[in-house]
Each structure stands twice: as structure tokens, then as C-alpha cells.
Design a protein around this motif. Structure first.
Motif, mmCIF file in Angstrom:
data_model
loop_
_atom_site.group_PDB
_atom_site.id
_atom_site.type_symbol
_atom_site.label_atom_id
_atom_site.label_comp_id
_atom_site.label_asym_id
_atom_site.label_seq_id
_atom_site.Cartn_x
_atom_site.Cartn_y
_atom_site.Cartn_z
ATOM 1 N N VAL A 341 3.015 -9.304 -6.638
ATOM 2 C CA VAL A 341 3.474 -9.273 -5.247
ATOM 3 C C VAL A 341 2.363 -8.736 -4.339
ATOM 4 N N ALA A 342 1.698 -7.674 -4.763
ATOM 5 C CA ALA A 342 0.609 -7.121 -3.957
ATOM 6 C C ALA A 342 -0.487 -8.159 -3.746
ATOM 7 N N LYS A 343 -0.810 -8.907 -4.786
ATOM 8 C CA LYS A 343 -1.839 -9.939 -4.653
ATOM 9 C C LYS A 343 -1.394 -11.039 -3.688
ATOM 10 N N ALA A 344 -0.102 -11.360 -3.671
ATOM 11 C CA ALA A 344 0.397 -12.387 -2.754
ATOM 12 C C ALA A 344 0.211 -11.955 -1.303
ATOM 13 N N PHE A 345 0.465 -10.687 -1.010
ATOM 14 C CA PHE A 345 0.280 -10.204 0.358
ATOM 15 C C PHE A 345 -1.197 -10.092 0.709
ATOM 16 N N ILE A 346 -2.024 -9.788 -0.259
ATOM 17 C CA ILE A 346 -3.473 -9.771 -0.023
ATOM 18 C C ILE A 346 -3.971 -11.185 0.258
ATOM 19 N N ASP A 347 -3.493 -12.152 -0.502
ATOM 20 C CA ASP A 347 -3.872 -13.549 -0.260
ATOM 21 C C ASP A 347 -3.487 -13.976 1.152
ATOM 22 N N PHE A 348 -2.284 -13.587 1.568
ATOM 23 C CA PHE A 348 -1.807 -13.935 2.908
ATOM 24 C C PHE A 348 -2.708 -13.303 3.968
ATOM 25 N N ALA A 349 -3.044 -12.019 3.803
ATOM 26 C CA ALA A 349 -3.913 -11.342 4.771
ATOM 27 C C ALA A 349 -5.275 -12.028 4.835
ATOM 28 N N ALA A 350 -5.852 -12.322 3.682
ATOM 29 C CA ALA A 350 -7.177 -12.940 3.647
ATOM 30 C C ALA A 350 -7.168 -14.321 4.294
ATOM 31 N N ALA A 351 -6.124 -15.099 4.037
ATOM 32 C CA ALA A 351 -6.056 -16.458 4.570
ATOM 33 C C ALA A 351 -5.921 -16.481 6.075
ATOM 34 N N ASN A 352 -5.408 -15.389 6.651
ATOM 35 C CA ASN A 352 -5.148 -15.366 8.088
ATOM 36 C C ASN A 352 -6.046 -14.395 8.844
ATOM 37 N N GLY A 353 -7.091 -13.922 8.193
ATOM 38 C CA GLY A 353 -8.062 -13.077 8.875
ATOM 39 C C GLY A 353 -7.569 -11.680 9.186
ATOM 40 N N LEU A 354 -6.559 -11.189 8.465
ATOM 41 C CA LEU A 354 -6.057 -9.834 8.672
ATOM 42 C C LEU A 354 -6.871 -8.874 7.815
ATOM 43 N N PRO A 355 -7.354 -7.774 8.369
ATOM 44 C CA PRO A 355 -8.242 -6.894 7.602
ATOM 45 C C PRO A 355 -7.537 -6.035 6.564
ATOM 46 N N TYR A 356 -6.207 -5.865 6.706
ATOM 47 C CA TYR A 356 -5.507 -4.893 5.869
ATOM 48 C C TYR A 356 -4.255 -5.480 5.221
ATOM 49 N N ALA A 357 -3.862 -4.851 4.095
ATOM 50 C CA ALA A 357 -2.571 -5.098 3.461
ATOM 51 C C ALA A 357 -1.954 -3.738 3.150
ATOM 52 N N MET A 358 -0.704 -3.549 3.550
ATOM 53 C CA MET A 358 0.003 -2.300 3.318
ATOM 54 C C MET A 358 0.887 -2.435 2.080
ATOM 55 N N ILE A 359 0.718 -1.491 1.125
ATOM 56 C CA ILE A 359 1.617 -1.406 -0.023
ATOM 57 C C ILE A 359 2.524 -0.215 0.210
ATOM 58 N N ASP A 360 3.798 -0.490 0.388
ATOM 59 C CA ASP A 360 4.756 0.559 0.726
ATOM 60 C C ASP A 360 5.291 1.219 -0.539
ATOM 61 N N GLU A 361 6.416 1.877 -0.403
ATOM 62 C CA GLU A 361 6.976 2.680 -1.494
ATOM 63 C C GLU A 361 7.139 1.876 -2.785
ATOM 64 N N GLY A 362 6.905 2.557 -3.908
ATOM 65 C CA GLY A 362 7.118 1.945 -5.210
ATOM 66 C C GLY A 362 5.873 1.806 -6.047
ATOM 67 N N TRP A 363 4.698 2.097 -5.496
ATOM 68 C CA TRP A 363 3.464 1.863 -6.243
ATOM 69 C C TRP A 363 3.063 3.025 -7.146
ATOM 70 N N TYR A 364 3.494 4.259 -6.834
ATOM 71 C CA TYR A 364 3.014 5.391 -7.631
ATOM 72 C C TYR A 364 4.081 5.883 -8.612
ATOM 73 N N ALA A 365 3.668 6.643 -9.583
ATOM 74 C CA ALA A 365 4.539 7.106 -10.652
ATOM 75 C C ALA A 365 5.652 7.994 -10.094
ATOM 76 N N GLY A 366 6.886 7.618 -10.359
ATOM 77 C CA GLY A 366 8.028 8.409 -9.910
ATOM 78 C C GLY A 366 8.505 8.072 -8.520
ATOM 79 N N ALA A 367 7.936 7.047 -7.877
ATOM 80 C CA ALA A 367 8.363 6.660 -6.530
ATOM 81 C C ALA A 367 9.717 5.959 -6.599
ATOM 82 N N GLY A 368 10.255 5.654 -5.430
ATOM 83 C CA GLY A 368 11.508 4.921 -5.362
ATOM 84 C C GLY A 368 12.671 5.712 -4.829
ATOM 85 N N GLY A 369 12.436 6.929 -4.403
ATOM 86 C CA GLY A 369 13.535 7.754 -3.920
ATOM 87 C C GLY A 369 13.732 7.724 -2.422
ATOM 88 N N GLY A 370 12.977 6.881 -1.710
ATOM 89 C CA GLY A 370 13.100 6.850 -0.252
ATOM 90 C C GLY A 370 12.727 8.200 0.320
#
Length: 676
Positions: A341-370
């Protein structure tokens, strides 16, 4: 004995006598008028300060009870009636039985860079008066009040000098007033409690019925009939955040209330022995129309200079974002935060000239508690579903940089280790969430975080945060801040209406960048709108949403929807790919508070226009005087025949032309003016 007025007309021109009443201080160089009202023994000394252009004035005198009292006027018409300046310390109040013992005047006119904001630079041009006061009895404590007058507002702050009587003082409350001479037409966000995410509507306020149990967030905006003003705060450092509440005596206007300590609600500010006690600036932004305040850099003017010497690594830009839309990627059914999923959003950013991609909650160990930090969470390790190193390497190959979301408490426990790791990985910035406090401790934590992030060359998005106070000047790596009821509310409510969006431009948007997170491309009419969490709808037109990229300032911009949505419904996305995230100049062109607004912002030689409309269809005529005489090409996106469609037109225009924009109900328009 006749009454006398002494007028200091400007630097190098000396004092001269003038008969009462005081002559007009209009004109550059007017600094200070000191009125000695000697007609009766009870008369008090009154000090008056005018802005460089003479339009705005703030006066200070001592009342019959020995209280410092100030007034504010614009073009001779009163804006704020006599209002007290009072600080409650450990056991009593500093603000009674005082006398003026002296004063000094000064002026300033400097320019400073704004790394990422509404303008390329700010001009800090003001006249200043420092008034010294001292108690006539008791401990004879000293108090200074520093007044400043600008062409776009006035401000004051209290300073308790270092002295034995206040060496270890505690500030329990501040009861400074903002009294109204008459009932005004006003708008405010009655947040109702301390300790919140500052997300809500700015509604009309009956100023004759404000009560001391109300708790208004900043700003509080009003129209007087001859002027407009917004009450705000600047340079909030090592102090508690400011709110406004109705007067305890039931009179017209407001009084200040400080965010209390979580340890003891009777204490707002702990002070430092050996240091003066300095309040933030209490600010009255002033203009002829509220919308005109969109141009003002007053809050950054009043804030402390940059603490970052080299800012070359700070780059505004727009990011793809996974959370708001689900994330939902049709080719990856059922997957949430994952490497794919992260790669899909990076592909989208790259294809449209966006410099950044934000990865929100869920990427680090123990995340998911809002908003709940789970035990054992670790922001230096990634979860099983995502290989962050692989994602970082993939993004680097695509020339896209990552932003990472973290819960503030989890980050606080591992701050140095985490930020050092992120810098090593080449992460661009961090989105820190769920602080939901503005007491003195949290204000200081912001300073700690922004300083640590700067050392590791990381930009910062403060989510779950109080509205900004000019922080972008002091910490240029601070890019954006929530403290706004933004697009996320489309996922669980019907509260994000066109009127709400327009109202934000006249209120919360005046304070600085806001992480509203625009980009929802499933546009429907309010009647068709329904609530859902994944792939949510928005109940405004596509052109209204496009205009947010101009009207709403956010140097970290967002495209909040799924790449699939933009592929299926691309109308207007060509504008998003071109729009800057920070600006060189801002102009208010037209508008009516809460009804519609038209702003123009410049980046380089190009101008970008955004028009946002409320729920009533209208046609607005916009003069193009901000353009040069040379003809330029205007590409104009306006409302189409459906909520998710736009009409694109192109024509040559000059500064002599007027642009006619038909705005649908809940609609809008955008334009780019270019000589290419």
C-alpha cells in the motif's frame, strides 16, 4: 489650570505643545501622545500610541482603582472600550493601586524571511511604548506593559521585571479584558472546555449574552460597522494558552482565561527564579474587513525570530496520504498499512509530481490505538505488515520523500533515538498527533519537539493541536497544524458544510497554517451526502475543493483521496498538480464573512486565485488589479453541471479587467494567471 497635551510627532522632531484635544496623529512618524489631564485631582495620565500610518491607536492609563486600563480605536472610532490588565499571582492580584512611573518609546522597521507561509517575507514595522508601573504601597511590586501599534493591528504584553517580591511567583489566572463599547456582530468557536483538539464551528455570537461559563477558542472575530477585528495571541513561549470568556460582571465584551495546569487547575504558569515573567502578546488584528486580515503577517511579526540558522532543507510541498480514504487501493483488497500500500501511494505521488507521501498510523510496532498509546509501543521499529527500510528505499528511487505519523506520547518516550533514526533514513518530516492540550507544559513540549526535530532536519506537522500563534517564524520547520475541524469529519458527520469552510477563511485561517487535509474527490450535493469511513464523500463541489488549496494556507499540503479516485474522476486534478504549498504574496479580493471569499496568492511571477462559496449560488465580479498591465493567460476552473465536474476556460486578461465568476451553491472557482 488649562489641560495640556504633549505630542511627540516623530524621531528627530522633538516635543511640542499642542492644545487639547490631541491633534490627529495620522501620518508616518507619529509615535506617542502623552495626555496630562489636570482638570481635576482624580484625572489620570493617559498615554497614547499610534500606528505608523496613524490608522490604529492604543491608549493606556490607570483607573481610579490603580488598574492599568487600555483602549483601542481605528480611524478615531472606538473598537475596544477601557479594559483592565490584571494578573492573579500566588495570593493576590497584580493590577491594583498602581501608578505610572515612567515610559519609553521606540519604533522598528525590519524585514525577515518567512520560509513557508502566506508571504516570502514579513515587514515588522511598528511603534512601541513601554509603560512602567509600580504599586503605591505594600510590596511596591513593579509591572511593565509593552504596547505596539501596527498598520494591521495593535498588541500588548505584560512584563513583571525581576524583583524580590515576585522571584518565585505563580500565575494563577490572567483577567485581562477585551471590553466592547457596544454590541458587535461577532463569530466565535465556543470550545467549552480545556484539553481538546480545537475542532469545531465558528458560529455567530450574540455579544449581549456572552457568559463567563463560555469558553471561546482563538480567534474571536467581529465587525463593528466601521472596522473589523480579530482577537488572537502571538509568541506563546513558556506560558499557558489563551482562551476568551464572557465577563463575570455581565458587561459587553470578553476577558482572558488561561489554560490551567493538569496538576493543579488553580495554577496556570510556573515561573523561573531569576527571569522576568513575560506574557505572550495579546493581539487585536485590525482592518476594514475581516477578509483583509488574510494578508496580515502580524502574528509572525510579533513572534520571536527564527531559532534555525540554515533553513535550506525546509521544503513546502503536497503529499499523498493514506489514512483519510481508508487506505483503499482496489488492486490490494483488504490491505491497510502495508509495504504494498505504501508503494502504491509513492507511485501515485511520483507520477503526479508530488514531493511527499504521508504514511499515517499503523507503520510502527504496537501502533493502531488511535488516540490511545498502547503499552510497549516502539516508534523505532516497524510493524510486521510494513518494511519501512524497503519503503524508504523505494521512495528514494522514485524521488519521493516520506512523512511519518506518530502518537506524541510514544514519540516523547523515544524522541532522540527516534528522530535520529528518521534522519538517517532520510525521512522528510513527522506528523505528531493527539496532544490535545495547551497548558504551559505542552506549550514547552512543542518547543522541545520543534527544536529536536530541527537538529535532525525534520519538518513537523502538529495534529491534535491548538491553533498556531506565529510559530512559523520562530521554528520554520513547523509546516502546518491542525486545531481545525477539517475534512476528516466527513468520515463521521455532516458538519463539513460549505458555510463552515468559508467561515474558516475568516476565522481560524487568520492565525496561520491549518492541516485541513483537502483533496476529497467524491463530490456530491448535501442532499446526496451520506456518512461512511472508507472512501468518504464531501458535500461541496469539485471547484470548491480546489479553491481550498489557495484559500487555506498549509505549507504541507494534502491530497487526501485514494489514487483510484483521482484516476476515475480526474476533473480539476491538473490544477492540484500545479498549485504551490507556500506563497510570496497574498491579496484579499472580495468576500462577505461566512458567505463567500476570493483570495489571490502569488508564487514567483504566477498568481493563483481561489473562490469559495457558501450555500447560496451567486455571481461575483473580481477586479484583477493585482496583475500587471501586460496581458497574461488566465486558465479558469469553475463549477460544472454536477458536483464532481468542472468547466475549464482560458482567456487573456490584464489588470484593467474584471473577472466574472459564477459560483454554484456550495461551489467555487480557481484560476492561474501566467505569462506562459
Amino acid at each position: 489650570m488649562p489641560r495640556l497635551a504633549l505630542l511627540l510627532a516623530g524621531a528627530g522632531r522633538g516635543w511640542r505643545r499642542a492644545p487639547t484635544p490631541i491633534p490627529s496623529l495620522a501620518g508616518r512618524g507619529a509615535l506617542l501622545a502623552v495626555v496630562l489631564a489636570l482638570a481635576t485631582p482624580a484625572a489620570a495620565q493617559r498615554l497614547e500610541l499610534a500606528s505608523p500610518d496613524g490608522t490604529n491607536r492604543i491608549t493606556l492609563q490607570v483607573s481610579a482603582t490603580g488598574t492599568p486600563v487600555y483602549t483601542v480605536a481605528r480611524r478615531g472610532a472606538p473598537v475596544l472600550a477601557p479594559s483592565p490588565i490584571l494578573l492573579d499571582l500566588d495570593n493576590d492580584t497584580l493590577g491594583y493601586n498602581l501608578a505610572i512611573t515612567g515610559s519609553e518609546q521606540a519604533s522598528g522597521d525590519t524585514r525577515y524571511p518567512i520560509v513557508a507561509g502566506k508571504a516570502a517575507e514579513g515587514r515588522d514595522q511598528y511603534n512601541q511604548l513601554t509603560v512602567h508601573l509600580q504599586e503605591k504601597g505594600g510590596a511596591k511590586r513593579k509591572l511593565d506593559v509593552v504596547l505596539r501599534a501596527y498598520d494591521d493591528g495593535v498588541a500588548f504584553r505584560s512584563v513583571i521585571p525581576v524583583q524580590p517580591a515576585t522571584a518565585a511567583a505563580i500565575i494563577r489566572y490572567e483577567r485581562t479584558g477585551f471590553y466592547f463599547p457596544e454590541a458587535y456582530k461577532c463569530w466565535g468557536f465556543n470550545v467549552g472546555k480545556f484539553g481538546s483538539s480545537h475542532e469545531g464551528e465558528f458560529d455567530p455570537v450574540d455579544t449581549s449574552r456572552m457568559r463567563d461559563h463560555n469558553l471561546f477558542d482563538l480567534p474571536f472575530a467581529c465587525e463593528t460597522g466601521s472596522a473589523a477585528f480579530a482577537l488572537a495571541e502571538a509568541d506563546l513561549i513558556d506560558f499557558a494558552g489563551m482562551y476568551l470568556t464572557g465577563r463575570g460582571d455581565g458587561g459587553l465584551g470578553l476577558q482572558l482565561k488561561l489554560s490551567p495546569s493538569l496538576d493543579d487547575f488553580r495554577i496556570a504558569v510556573h515561573t523561573r527564579i531569576g527571569s522576568p515573567i513575560v506574557t505572550p502578546w495579546r493581539v487585536v488584528m485590525l482592518a476594514d474587513q475581516l477578509g483583509k486580515l488574510s494578508e496580515s503577517t502580524l502574528l509572525t511579526n510579533l513572534s520571536s525570530p527564527s531559532r534555525i540558522e540554515d533553513t535550506g532543507w525546509i521544503k513546502p510541498g503536497i503529499a499523498s496520504w493514506d489514512w483519510w480514504n481508508g487506505p483503499v487501493i482496489a488492486s490490494l483488497p483488504g490491505q491497510r498499512t502495508s509495504t504494498a500500500v505504501a508503494k502504491a501511494f509513492i507511485d501515485f505521488a511520483a507520477a503526479n509530481g508530488l514531493p511527499y507521501a504521508m504514511i499515517d498510523e499503523g507503520w510502527y510496532a504496537g501502533a493502531g490505538g488511535g488516540g490511545v498509546r498502547r503499552p510497549g509501543v516502539d516508534v523505532t521499529r516497524w510493524s510486521d505488515a510494513i518494511n519501512l527500510q524497503e519503503v524508504v528505499d523505494y521512495a528514494r528511487a522514485k524521488k519521493v520523500r516520506l512523512w511519518l505519523w506518530t502518537h506524541w506520547q510514544a514519540l516523547d518516550e523515544q524522541m532522540e533515538d527516534a528522530l535520529a533514526l528518521y534522519e538517517k533514513l532520510g525521512i522528510a518530516g513527522i506528523k505528531v498527533d493527539f496532544m490535545d492540550r495547551d497548558d504551559q507544559w505542552m506549550v514547552n513540549w512543542y518547543t522541545k519537539l520543534l527544536g529536536a526535530a530541527a537538529r535532525h532536519h525534520l519538518m513537523v506537522d502538529l495534529h491534535g493541536a491548538y491553533p498556531p500563534r506565529g510559530t512559523t517564524r520562530t521554528w520554520p520547520n513547523f509546516m502546518t497544524q491542525e486545531g481545525v475541524m477539517g475534512a476528516e469529519y466527513n468520515k463521521w458527520s455532516r458538519r463539513i458544510t460549505a458555510r463552515h469552510n468559508v467561515m474558516l477563511a475568516f476565522t481560524r485561517g487568520l492565525l496561520g497554517p491549518m492541516d485541513y487535509t483537502p483533496g476529497g474527490f467524491r463530490n456530491v450535493t448535501p442532499a446526496e451526502f451520506r456518512i461512511r469511513n472508507d472512501l468518504p464523500f464531501v458535500q461541496t463541489t469539485r471547484a470548491h475543493g480546489l479553491a481550498m488549496y489557495v484559500v487555506f494556507l498549509s505549507p504541507l499540503g494534502s491530497v487526501a483521496d485514494s489514487p483510484d479516485t483521482y484516476a476515475a474522476s480526474p476533473a480539476g486534478f491538473d490544477f492540484v498538480k500545479q498549485v504551490p504549498a507556500a506563497w510570496d504574496e497574498t491579496r484579499f479580493l472580495a468576500g462577505e464573512t461566512g458567505e463567500y471569499i476570493v483570495l489571490a496568492r502569488r508564487k514567483g511571477t504566477r498568481w493563483y486565485l481561489g473562490a469559495m462559496n457558501g450555500e447560496t449560488a451567486r455571481t461575483v465580479r473580481v477586479p484583477l488589479g493585482f496583475l500587471g498591465r501586460k496581458p497574461v493567460t488566465a486558465r479558469i476552473w469553475t463549477d460544472g453541471d454536477k458536483a464532481d465536474s468542472v468547466t475549464l476556460a482560458s482567456r487573456k486578461v490584464t489588470s484593467a479587467d474584471t473577472l466574472e465568476l459564477p459560483l454554484a451553491a456550495s461551489g467555487g472557482a480557481v484560476a492561474i494567471f501566467s505569462d506562459k
